[in-house]
Scaffold this motif. Structure first.
Motif, PDB file in Angstrom:
ATOM      1  N   LYS A   1       0.819  -1.193  -0.145  1.00 58.51           N
ATOM      2  CA  LYS A   1      -0.123  -0.145  -0.308  1.00 58.51           C
ATOM      3  C   LYS A   1       0.696   1.154   0.048  1.00 58.51           C
ATOM      4  CE  LYS A   1      -4.062  -2.192   2.665  1.00 58.51           C
ATOM      5  NZ  LYS A   1      -4.833  -1.912   3.752  1.00 58.51           N
ATOM      6  N   PRO A   2       0.553   2.176  -0.813  1.00 58.30           N
ATOM      7  CA  PRO A   2       1.400   3.362  -0.880  1.00 58.30           C
ATOM      8  C   PRO A   2       0.986   4.235   0.294  1.00 58.30           C
ATOM      9  CG  PRO A   2      -0.559   3.659  -2.400  1.00 58.30           C
ATOM     10  CD  PRO A   2      -0.592   2.208  -1.798  1.00 58.30           C
ATOM     11  N   CYS A   3       2.079   5.231   0.719  1.00 55.78           N
ATOM     12  CA  CYS A   3       1.889   6.343   1.717  1.00 55.78           C
ATOM     13  C   CYS A   3       0.824   7.212   1.186  1.00 55.78           C
ATOM     14  CB  CYS A   3       3.114   6.909   1.996  1.00 55.78           C
ATOM     15  SG  CYS A   3       4.492   5.772   2.512  1.00 55.78           S
ATOM     16  N   GLY A   4       0.126   7.989   2.380  1.00 52.87           N
ATOM     17  CA  GLY A   4      -0.865   8.929   2.169  1.00 52.87           C
ATOM     18  C   GLY A   4      -2.051   8.884   2.951  1.00 52.87           C
ATOM     19  N   VAL A   5      -3.111   9.735   2.695  1.00 45.34           N
ATOM     20  CA  VAL A   5      -4.126   9.410   3.294  1.00 45.34           C
ATOM     21  C   VAL A   5      -5.289   8.608   2.711  1.00 45.34           C
ATOM     22  CG1 VAL A   5      -6.167  10.876   4.106  1.00 45.34           C
ATOM     23  CG2 VAL A   5      -3.863  11.805   4.241  1.00 45.34           C
ATOM     24  N   ASP A   6      -5.906   7.773   3.508  1.00 44.83           N
ATOM     25  CA  ASP A   6      -6.878   6.802   2.646  1.00 44.83           C
ATOM     26  C   ASP A   6      -8.081   6.655   3.624  1.00 44.83           C
ATOM     27  OD1 ASP A   6      -6.421   4.663   4.234  1.00 44.83           O
ATOM     28  OD2 ASP A   6      -4.781   3.908   2.999  1.00 44.83           O
ATOM     29  N   TYR A   7      -9.099   5.990   2.870  1.00 48.95           N
ATOM     30  CA  TYR A   7     -10.305   5.691   3.635  1.00 48.95           C
ATOM     31  C   TYR A   7     -10.601   4.317   3.497  1.00 48.95           C
ATOM     32  CZ  TYR A   7     -11.425  10.633   4.628  1.00 48.95           C
ATOM     33  OH  TYR A   7     -11.321  11.969   4.979  1.00 48.95           O
ATOM     34  N   GLU A   8     -10.917   3.420   4.455  1.00 48.86           N
ATOM     35  CA  GLU A   8     -11.228   1.967   4.206  1.00 48.86           C
ATOM     36  C   GLU A   8     -12.612   1.641   4.902  1.00 48.86           C
ATOM     37  OE1 GLU A   8      -8.525  -1.827   4.778  1.00 48.86           O
ATOM     38  OE2 GLU A   8      -9.465  -1.108   6.571  1.00 48.86           O
ATOM     39  N   LEU A   9     -13.347   0.898   4.261  1.00 48.41           N
ATOM     40  CA  LEU A   9     -14.525   0.517   4.807  1.00 48.41           C
ATOM     41  C   LEU A   9     -14.423  -1.032   4.777  1.00 48.41           C
ATOM     42  CD1 LEU A   9     -17.517   1.609   5.341  1.00 48.41           C
ATOM     43  CD2 LEU A   9     -18.269   0.863   2.719  1.00 48.41           C
ATOM     44  N   LYS A  10     -14.750  -1.380   6.163  1.00 46.25           N
ATOM     45  CA  LYS A  10     -14.586  -2.705   6.428  1.00 46.25           C
ATOM     46  C   LYS A  10     -15.963  -3.277   7.509  1.00 46.25           C
ATOM     47  CE  LYS A  10     -12.358  -4.131  10.394  1.00 46.25           C
ATOM     48  NZ  LYS A  10     -11.218  -4.393  11.051  1.00 46.25           N
ATOM     49  N   ALA A  11     -16.671  -4.341   6.701  1.00 45.25           N
ATOM     50  CA  ALA A  11     -17.724  -4.950   7.256  1.00 45.25           C
ATOM     51  C   ALA A  11     -17.044  -6.422   7.854  1.00 45.25           C
ATOM     52  CB  ALA A  11     -18.800  -5.353   6.268  1.00 45.25           C
ATOM     53  N   TYR A  12     -17.499  -6.536   9.222  1.00 46.30           N
ATOM     54  CA  TYR A  12     -16.904  -7.860   9.762  1.00 46.30           C
ATOM     55  C   TYR A  12     -18.002  -8.594  10.948  1.00 46.30           C
ATOM     56  CZ  TYR A  12     -15.989  -4.129  13.213  1.00 46.30           C
ATOM     57  OH  TYR A  12     -16.186  -3.196  14.239  1.00 46.30           O
ATOM     58  N   ILE A  13     -17.868  -9.644  11.419  1.00 46.68           N
ATOM     59  CA  ILE A  13     -18.656 -10.437  12.403  1.00 46.68           C
ATOM     60  C   ILE A  13     -17.858 -10.264  13.622  1.00 46.68           C
ATOM     61  CG2 ILE A  13     -19.805 -12.314  13.171  1.00 46.68           C
ATOM     62  CD1 ILE A  13     -20.075 -13.024  10.038  1.00 46.68           C
ATOM     63  N   ALA A  14     -18.449  -9.770  14.617  1.00 43.93           N
ATOM     64  CA  ALA A  14     -17.689  -9.755  15.790  1.00 43.93           C
ATOM     65  C   ALA A  14     -18.812  -9.368  16.941  1.00 43.93           C
ATOM     66  CB  ALA A  14     -16.633  -8.665  16.145  1.00 43.93           C
ATOM     67  N   ASN A  15     -18.587  -9.799  18.140  1.00 45.09           N
ATOM     68  CA  ASN A  15     -19.332  -9.684  19.519  1.00 45.09           C
ATOM     69  C   ASN A  15     -19.318  -8.188  19.855  1.00 45.09           C
ATOM     70  OD1 ASN A  15     -20.153 -12.451  19.928  1.00 45.09           O
ATOM     71  ND2 ASN A  15     -18.091 -12.726  20.598  1.00 45.09           N
ATOM     72  N   GLU A  16     -18.086  -7.549  19.681  1.00 40.71           N
ATOM     73  CA  GLU A  16     -17.964  -5.925  19.996  1.00 40.71           C
ATOM     74  C   GLU A  16     -17.670  -5.329  18.902  1.00 40.71           C
ATOM     75  OE1 GLU A  16     -16.097  -5.117  23.712  1.00 40.71           O
ATOM     76  OE2 GLU A  16     -16.578  -7.029  24.591  1.00 40.71           O
ATOM     77  N   ALA A  17     -17.955  -3.994  18.807  1.00 44.80           N
ATOM     78  CA  ALA A  17     -17.304  -3.268  17.513  1.00 44.80           C
ATOM     79  C   ALA A  17     -15.914  -3.154  17.388  1.00 44.80           C
ATOM     80  CB  ALA A  17     -18.204  -1.978  17.714  1.00 44.80           C
ATOM     81  N   ASP A  18     -15.186  -3.027  18.681  1.00 47.00           N
ATOM     82  CA  ASP A  18     -13.757  -2.823  18.595  1.00 47.00           C
ATOM     83  C   ASP A  18     -13.154  -3.456  19.832  1.00 47.00           C
ATOM     84  OD1 ASP A  18     -11.180  -1.849  17.677  1.00 47.00           O
ATOM     85  OD2 ASP A  18     -11.511   0.339  18.481  1.00 47.00           O
ATOM     86  N   ASN A  19     -12.930  -4.490  19.725  1.00 50.04           N
ATOM     87  CA  ASN A  19     -12.278  -5.143  20.916  1.00 50.04           C
ATOM     88  C   ASN A  19     -11.093  -6.079  20.654  1.00 50.04           C
ATOM     89  OD1 ASN A  19     -11.516  -6.761  23.072  1.00 50.04           O
ATOM     90  ND2 ASN A  19     -13.420  -7.763  23.373  1.00 50.04           N
ATOM     91  N   PRO A  20      -9.736  -5.173  21.062  1.00 52.56           N
ATOM     92  CA  PRO A  20      -8.592  -5.520  20.411  1.00 52.56           C
ATOM     93  C   PRO A  20      -8.193  -6.988  20.915  1.00 52.56           C
ATOM     94  CG  PRO A  20      -8.519  -4.032  22.163  1.00 52.56           C
ATOM     95  CD  PRO A  20      -9.769  -4.178  21.857  1.00 52.56           C
ATOM     96  N   ASP A  21      -8.985  -7.611  21.937  1.00 53.31           N
ATOM     97  CA  ASP A  21      -8.826  -8.894  22.364  1.00 53.31           C
ATOM     98  C   ASP A  21      -9.534 -10.199  21.647  1.00 53.31           C
ATOM     99  OD1 ASP A  21      -6.819  -7.914  24.261  1.00 53.31           O
ATOM    100  OD2 ASP A  21      -8.494  -7.676  25.781  1.00 53.31           O
ATOM    101  N   GLU A  22     -10.534  -9.592  20.842  1.00 54.16           N
ATOM    102  CA  GLU A  22     -11.300 -10.533  19.983  1.00 54.16           C
ATOM    103  C   GLU A  22     -10.802 -10.840  18.762  1.00 54.16           C
ATOM    104  OE1 GLU A  22     -16.113 -10.941  18.722  1.00 54.16           O
ATOM    105  OE2 GLU A  22     -15.441  -8.995  19.461  1.00 54.16           O
TER     106      GLU A  22
END
Length: 342
Positions: free
Chosen positions: A114-135
């Motif tokens: 991936k090149p350097c710069g400013v980008d936007y990433e849209l991600k869809a995923y299945i998880a128990n919590e929205a943003d749990n680093p341990d999951e």
């Protein structure tokens, strides 16, 4: 989801959730939109350091549907829902107006990743919590899509800038007067730019030729005070102005990415997959916007230089330049029905 999304403030789409089993999928389905600044390749991460800084991030629970009022579907969402049927789940992100536009720094021909710069990433995923680093989230339960944010030219355009310089030479009481201007404040990518030049040579020297160049200046703000300039166009014209003579002429120049493919670090509008893009648009900041959050600021300058030489056998050895510069704003035209936000 759409293959590409060019937007100003909000982004809307439809997520299709398929379940091949007879029971519901575990956890919940989330959609995440992240604006990030990448200042190093992933393969440089050898000691656990991350060469990426998240500027803005937001999550939306898609399934099971979260309680609360839902935004009205856009016409595009309605069209997608007709195709997706019951498995389609519309969603909308409302983005702050101060977020930066997508900018890619052109890699060298042999660079990978991936090149350097400013980008936007849209991600869809299945998880128990929205943003749990341990999951731990399985790759098969995740899909990603790179989108881009662009800024269109403003509706109201002002008169273009003008610059003039009066230069005297040693042992001469006369001067060369150079004036340059462009008609409009903003020009679109790929359009010729007419540059008006007026020269009044009152000296005993000779203007051998006229050089017009366009510089792109990239100001990297997030990780260091890194500012550099690259020439994206340089053309010379053999118009000669003799002593005590004048010249008034319009030159047309067109800066194009096609002529700068080999320049590493050149700022480009955010690139999606293998699609063509163009030189990065000029950064226009609205009132009260913190420029440090922009990640990368891009600006352009037109420089008009006169190659001046003395007469006689030593004329070329005693040559000098007379230079005037004016700012240039390069942007994309606003599509019909869109509203420009600055």
């Amino acid at each position: 989801m759409r293959n590409m999304c060019d937007f100003l403030r909000d982004t809307s789409s439809v997520l299709i959730i398929g379940n091949n089993n007879n029971h519901s999928p575990f956890g919940a389905v989330w959609v995440q939109l992240v604006c990030a600044f990448r200042y190093g390749h992933d393969d440089l991460d050898v000691i656990g350091l991350s060469f990426r800084k998240d500027i803005w991030i937001k999550h939306i629970q898609i399934y099971p549907p979260a309680a609360g009022e839902k935004p009205t579907n856009t016409p595009m969402q309605d069209a997608l829902m007709k195709k997706a049927g019951e498995e389609g789940h519309p969603f909308t992100f409302v983005m702050p107006t101060n977020l930066p536009c997508s900018v890619t720094l052109q890699p060298a021909p042999g660079d990978t990743g991936k090149p350097c710069g400013v980008d936007y990433e849209l991600k869809a995923y299945i998880a128990n919590e929205a943003d749990n680093p341990d999951e731990k989230i399985s790759k098969k339960d995740t899909c990603r899509l790179i989108i881009r944010k662009i800024q269109f030219a403003p509706d109201k355009l002002e008169t273009g800038p003008k610059s003039s310089i009066l230069k005297q030479f040693i042992m001469s009481d006369k001067a060369i007067h150079l004036e340059t201007s462009i008609e409009k404040e903003v020009y679109y990518h790929g359009d010729p730019i007419p540059v008006k030049v007026k020269i009044n040579n009152e000296t005993n020297k000779v203007v051998k030729k006229v050089r017009i160049s366009i510089d792109q200046t990239t100001d990297v703000l997030l990780y260091s005070a890194d500012k550099y300039t690259k020439v994206v166009l340089c053309e010379e014209f053999g118009d000669q102005v003799n002593s005590n003579a004048t010249l008034e002429k319009e030159y047309k120049v067109t800066p194009l990415l096609a002529n700068n493919k080999e320049k590493r670090g050149l700022a480009l509008d955010g690139k999606i997959k293998d699609e063509d893009t163009n030189l990065a648009s000029s950064t226009l900041l609205g009132s009260g916007v913190d420029k440090d959050i922009q990640g990368i600021l891009v600006s352009y300058k037109i420089k008009v230089s006169l190659m001046v030489a003395s007469g006689g056998l030593l004329g070329n050895l005693t040559s000098s330049d007379v230079t005037a510069d004016i700012p240039l704003v390069l942007m994309s035209p606003k599509p019909a029905g869109e509203v420009s936000i600055i």
